[in-house]
Design an enzyme around this catalytic site. Structure first.
Site, PDB file in Angstrom:
ATOM      1  N   TYR A 703       0.822  -1.215   0.000  1.00 57.10           N
ATOM      2  CA  TYR A 703       0.000   0.000   0.000  1.00 57.10           C
ATOM      3  C   TYR A 703       0.858   1.268   0.000  1.00 57.10           C
ATOM      4  O   TYR A 703       0.495   2.271  -0.591  1.00 57.10           O
ATOM      5  CB  TYR A 703      -0.871   0.044   1.253  1.00 57.10           C
ATOM      6  CG  TYR A 703      -2.025  -0.917   1.283  1.00 57.10           C
ATOM      7  CD1 TYR A 703      -3.027  -0.865   0.319  1.00 57.10           C
ATOM      8  CD2 TYR A 703      -2.147  -1.859   2.302  1.00 57.10           C
ATOM      9  CE1 TYR A 703      -4.110  -1.723   0.362  1.00 57.10           C
ATOM     10  CE2 TYR A 703      -3.229  -2.729   2.355  1.00 57.10           C
ATOM     11  CZ  TYR A 703      -4.205  -2.654   1.391  1.00 57.10           C
ATOM     12  OH  TYR A 703      -5.268  -3.506   1.440  1.00 57.10           O
ATOM     13  N   THR A 734      -1.985  -5.463  -7.223  1.00 57.41           N
ATOM     14  CA  THR A 734      -2.038  -4.573  -6.057  1.00 57.41           C
ATOM     15  C   THR A 734      -2.581  -5.333  -4.857  1.00 57.41           C
ATOM     16  O   THR A 734      -3.230  -6.372  -4.992  1.00 57.41           O
ATOM     17  CB  THR A 734      -2.980  -3.378  -6.297  1.00 57.41           C
ATOM     18  OG1 THR A 734      -4.326  -3.873  -6.459  1.00 57.41           O
ATOM     19  CG2 THR A 734      -2.575  -2.572  -7.503  1.00 57.41           C
ATOM     20  N   ASP A 735      -2.340  -4.759  -3.687  1.00 59.48           N
ATOM     21  CA  ASP A 735      -3.082  -5.184  -2.508  1.00 59.48           C
ATOM     22  C   ASP A 735      -4.501  -4.630  -2.654  1.00 59.48           C
ATOM     23  O   ASP A 735      -4.771  -3.761  -3.481  1.00 59.48           O
ATOM     24  CB  ASP A 735      -2.409  -4.662  -1.242  1.00 59.48           C
ATOM     25  CG  ASP A 735      -2.751  -5.499  -0.014  1.00 59.48           C
ATOM     26  OD1 ASP A 735      -3.762  -6.229  -0.040  1.00 59.48           O
ATOM     27  OD2 ASP A 735      -2.002  -5.422   0.979  1.00 59.48           O
ATOM     28  N   TRP A 736      -5.418  -5.129  -1.838  1.00 57.22           N
ATOM     29  CA  TRP A 736      -6.847  -4.800  -1.995  1.00 57.22           C
ATOM     30  C   TRP A 736      -7.104  -3.318  -1.726  1.00 57.22           C
ATOM     31  O   TRP A 736      -6.727  -2.790  -0.696  1.00 57.22           O
ATOM     32  CB  TRP A 736      -7.665  -5.673  -1.048  1.00 57.22           C
ATOM     33  CG  TRP A 736      -8.150  -6.951  -1.657  1.00 57.22           C
ATOM     34  CD1 TRP A 736      -9.424  -7.430  -1.655  1.00 57.22           C
ATOM     35  CD2 TRP A 736      -7.379  -7.935  -2.383  1.00 57.22           C
ATOM     36  NE1 TRP A 736      -9.487  -8.632  -2.339  1.00 57.22           N
ATOM     37  CE2 TRP A 736      -8.256  -8.964  -2.796  1.00 57.22           C
ATOM     38  CE3 TRP A 736      -6.040  -8.038  -2.747  1.00 57.22           C
ATOM     39  CZ2 TRP A 736      -7.835 -10.072  -3.527  1.00 57.22           C
ATOM     40  CZ3 TRP A 736      -5.611  -9.142  -3.474  1.00 57.22           C
ATOM     41  CH2 TRP A 736      -6.509 -10.137  -3.853  1.00 57.22           C
ATOM     42  N   PHE A 737      -7.759  -2.671  -2.695  1.00 63.81           N
ATOM     43  CA  PHE A 737      -8.120  -1.253  -2.606  1.00 63.81           C
ATOM     44  C   PHE A 737      -6.883  -0.365  -2.424  1.00 63.81           C
ATOM     45  O   PHE A 737      -6.805   0.444  -1.515  1.00 63.81           O
ATOM     46  CB  PHE A 737      -9.147  -1.016  -1.480  1.00 63.81           C
ATOM     47  CG  PHE A 737     -10.422  -1.790  -1.656  1.00 63.81           C
ATOM     48  CD1 PHE A 737     -11.364  -1.410  -2.593  1.00 63.81           C
ATOM     49  CD2 PHE A 737     -10.666  -2.927  -0.892  1.00 63.81           C
ATOM     50  CE1 PHE A 737     -12.537  -2.139  -2.762  1.00 63.81           C
ATOM     51  CE2 PHE A 737     -11.843  -3.655  -1.058  1.00 63.81           C
ATOM     52  CZ  PHE A 737     -12.778  -3.266  -1.991  1.00 63.81           C
TER      53      PHE A 737
END
Length: 875
Positions: A703, A734-737
């Site tokens: 993130y 990507t990591d989530w959101f």
């Protein structure tokens, strides 16, 4: 509930083996352990509420967990404090219920701090031969630990209880059921305390593993993967941790590299761990040339009574120069099999000479410095001896690279080693000549301003500001991914045949139709799985299903599908730090293989693990998921776990979080400021080892920002380093959101945006993308979460459409009694931008934004990497 499966039974046994090898014996005065008398008094809420692992996405849904109390009773111990513990447990459960009730409707509950409970002061001690106190802590995703009582430090009650316990009982033991480093000053305050055992958090078999260590069925063989200091302030990161822009002032001096180099004495050094057995190490053969170091080390169990395992650790001290260099670096390690008394085993080591390189920031190169090198062998970073020296006559430039990821101002202040290396005589000596090394390698880089677009025939290509190279390809209309797999069509031809929407559906995850959590849970194919990629049915592109880790496969344990009850009870393995504490690569590979078996059984293709960030600071909230403060140990552990998982055809891992993710505070927007040498030698090195050794299918970006740029949109990181220098050919997600800009992510080399909430932004960037509507025809309102402001958000999905009375674009819109737009209708009619067509609908005049600035080639490049992963895992 159904019957426990054979797979569950086998994996539980392996989990217990791993748990036992992870336990570290820190102190054992008077040879109190192993216990001869099984009559014990057990204290501390961790006895019954034993913490199996951390909170957040690393949690696992297993069938059961064996607490320390249960494990001891299973092994035939008599617990004289059972009634006291049961009374405490009732109070504990009442408080936990109140805690859980407060969070039950909170969408962010999974990222809330874990429930904490403070032990009461013990009024009376029960008679027993031995007193045992369990100190228990929980940590997890989204929150760092604190240097205060009840977290890093003992509470006043815990300290008082342990002091009194150690004075009351003939034998006294403290068990640390914790996910990482703790303040151990209580050892000085409890001179009567006999033994301290780092249990760690060992998954579902914790209690059984602990019992067999305490009674001597198994000899402890775990070794620390971190340095345990006397005080938190002894860590050089302590003044620069937990803030939004942490400056890595310590540079390469992380963990033992700092303590060794600046003569700071730790309480327990890196690689330390006692045993019931005694071992004698003898280096038998050493050979060093310009290609590699080879050595043989014989290990003998010199005890008369106990079998056991020893870990041989190999370090190298490199010549001191103007470039910051630690006193020593770990370059190899191996663990013996279980040796009976008087048994011997000879371990062989090979270390490539290139592993001894350091990064010269001024030159922009990996180099070997001239001077004398000291080869050290031992069983901890403190207990090593020089077994050979070798001298390099001139500086060797192994690989020339560009200066990448460089901070605006290098924050490094620790640059000068305080330890001078002394000549050692009586050991083999070798002379190495620079001319005998291979010629310098030069990395070749893709240009940031270049983008390649594949077209069969299309004129209206989007994009602004970059150098676009057009490659004309054959018409692949009507072809499917089967045709690509069969070799009839190339991937470039296939992606050139896809529509803008199909490309976006590939490079963005597929949000669940029902339930989407901020952390995971956005798959419709496997209940409770973290997410899945998009499908194109007419092109026969299937979805890849992903599940969280790294302490096990995180899916829903019991659910219904087509009126059939499905059970997916997973194994809860020891946490990442504990797995690394085994120092056993073969065992970790077996754990990986067992995880792969579960993934296959559950219908999951990609495991979002192993986690492998560096333990920069002991308060890192997610340290439990990661392996070590040392990049070599971290990288090799990740590599062998990857090897085990990916032995299964069609199953892959996702190493994470790439990179510089060393704290949870401000994790979604924080900026880690790190010098180039520290990046190269510490925070990238572990990922480089795992990638080059075992080729993981996927990588997950972190993130955070590093030196001002989000990892998920960092071209130098994801293209120049990862693909150009390391030749990674897998998938980057990507990591989530992620907070990284999705358009920038596509160009930078982040192929897949998970879980898929920014499709509209990408569509708007490649074409004129109109408003989106719900099933009733109302303007769609997208619900999200702002991590910076920590609040839920609502966005009206107008996309590229701008309301304008001079515009030539017409959009039909429903504005019923329940519409949020009803208040704006009068103004629109008055301004001449809206025509009422019936009581519920209007025609709005408008125009398109001038924002088609994302190149189709960036989407295609990302789609190709997604499809490569689909082909690898599903065909």
């Amino acid at each position: 509930m159904g019957n426990i499966s054979q797979r569950e039974l086998e994996n539980q046994e392996l989990a217990k083996d791993a748990a036992q090898e992870a336990i570290v014996l820190l102190q054992n005065k008077n040879q109190t352990l192993p216990l001869k008398n099984k009559n014990i008094a057990l204290y501390g809420h961790g006895a019954f509420a034993t913490v199996k692992g951390g909170t957040g996405s690393g949690d696992v849904n297993q069938r059961s967990v064996v607490s320390i109390l249960q494990g001891l009773e299973n092994a035939g111990f008599t617990v004289t404090t059972k009634s006291w513990l049961m009374r405490l447990q009732r109070f504990y459960q009442q408080q936990k219920h109140e805690h859980d009730e407060k969070l039950k409707d909170d969408p962010m509950a999974i990222l809330a701090p874990g429930f904490t409970f403070k032990d009461p002061e013990i009024a009376e001690f029960e008679d027993a031969a031995t007193g045992i106190y369990v100190v228990s802590r929980v940590s997890g995703e989204n929150y760092d630990r604190r240097n205060r009582k009840g977290d890093f430090k003992l509470t006043d009650n815990e300290l008082s209880n342990i002091i009194q316990m150690s004075q009351f009982y003939s034998n006294s033991i403290v068990l640390l059921n914790v996910g990482g480093v703790m303040d151990t000053s209580f050892i000085d305050q409890c001179p009567m305390l006999d033994s301290v055992v780092l249990v760690s958090q060992l998954g579902m078999t914790t209690g059984d593993a602990v019992a067999e260590i305490l009674d001597g069925t198994k000899t402890p063989s775990g070794k620390l993967t971190d340095t345990w200091a006397y005080n938190y302030e002894d860590y050089p990161s302590s003044e620069n941790f937990g803030m939004s822009n942490p400056e890595y002032v310590e540079g390469i001096y992380v963990g033992y590299r700092y303590f060794d180099s600046f003569q700071i004495k730790p309480r327990f050094e890196f690689g330390f761990g006692q045993s019931y057995a005694k071992f004698f190490l003898k280096t038998q053969k050493v050979n060093v040339n310009e290609e590699r170091i080879r050595l043989q080390v014989a290990v003998e169990n010199s005890s008369e009574k106990f079998s056991g395992q020893e870990t041989v650790q190999v370090y190298v001290s490199k010549p001191q120069s103007d470039i910051p260099t630690p006193y020593q670096d770990l370059v190899a390690y191996q663990k013996t099999t279980s040796l009976r008394p008087s048994a011997r085993q000879t371990l062989e080591f090979t270390v490539p000479m290139s592993d001894l390189s350091i990064f010269d920031s001024e030159l922009g190169a990996y180099v070997l410095m001239p001077g004398t090198y000291y080869l050290r062998v031992g069983n901890s970073s403190k207990h090593t001896q020089v077994v050979a020296t070798f001298k390099l006559d001139e500086k060797v430039i192994l690989e020339k690279v560009d200066n990448l990821l460089v901070p605006r101002i290098d924050p490094t202040t620790l640059t000068t080693n305080k330890v001078s290396l002394k000549n050692v005589s009586g050991v083999p000596f070798f002379l190495l000549k620079a001319v005998n090394f291979p010629e310098t390698k030069f990395a070749h880089y893709q240009e940031k301003n270049d983008v390649t677009t594949f077209v069969e025939k299309r004129e209206d290509l989007p994009g602004k500001g970059l150098n676009q190279i057009i490659e004309h390809v054959r018409n692949a209309a009507g072809k499917t991914l089967d045709d690509v797999n069969n070799g009839d069509v190339e991937l470039a031809e296939f992606v050139a045949s896809l529509t803008d929407q199909e490309l976006v559906d590939l490079v963005e995850g597929q949000m669940s139709a029902n339930k989407n959590g901020v952390v995971g849970i956005s798959s419709d194919l496997v209940s409770g799985a973290a997410g899945q990629t998009g499908t194109i049915k007419n092109k026969r592109v299937p979805a890849i299903v992903m599940a969280d880790g790294p302490a096990g496969v995180r899916v829903e344990p019991v659910y219904k599908r087509n009126d059939q009850v499905i059970e997916h009870f997973a194994t809860a393995w020891p946490i990442g730090t504990a797995l690394a504490q085994t120092w056993n690569k073969d065992l970790i590979e077996k754990v990986g293989f067992a995880v792969g078996t579960e993934l296959k059984e559950f219908g999951v293709d990609l495991w979002l693990a192993p986690g492998m960030n560096i333990h920069r600071d002991p308060l890192g909230g997610r340290n439990f998921e990661y392996f070590s403060e040392d990049p070599y140990l971290s990288g090799t552990m990740a590599a062998f776990e990857t090897k085990g998982v990916q032995t299964h055809h069609g199953i892959g891992v996702t190493i994470k979080h790439f990179f510089g993710n060393n704290q949870e505070s401000h994790r979604n927007y924080g900026n880690s400021v790190i010098g180039e040498q520290a990046l190269r030698q510490i925070y990238l090195r572990n990922f480089e080892i795992a990638i080059k050794t075992c080729a993981p299918v996927s990588i997950m970006t972190s993130y955070n920002r590093v030196n001002g740029i989000f990892s998920g949109s960092n071209f130098e990181l994801l293209t120049n380093v990862l693909r150009d220098e390391w030749h990674f050919e897998g998938l980057v997600m990507t990591d989530w959101f992620s907070s990284a800009d999705p358009k920038q992510s596509m160009h930078a080399g982040n192929d897949l945006i998970m879980p898929g909430s920014s499709k509209s932004e990408l569509m708007s960037a490649v074409t004129d993308f109109g408003p989106e509507f719900d099933e009733q025809g109302n303007l769609l309102v997208k619900h999200g979460y702002d991590f910076l402001k920590k609040r839920s958000t609502e966005t009206e999905m107008w996309n590229d459409f701008i309301v304008d009375n001079e515009g030539e674009v017409l959009v039909k819109l429903r504005i019923g009694d329940d519409s949020n737009l009803k208040d704006r209708l009068k103004d629109w009619v008055y301004d001449g931008v809206a025509q009422i067509t019936d009581k519920n609908h209007v025609l709005l005049s408008g125009k398109w934004k001038d924002n088609n600035d994302l190149y189709l080639g960036d989407l295609q490049k990302s789609a190709i990497n997604v499809l490569r992963a689909v082909l690898k895992l599903k065909f």
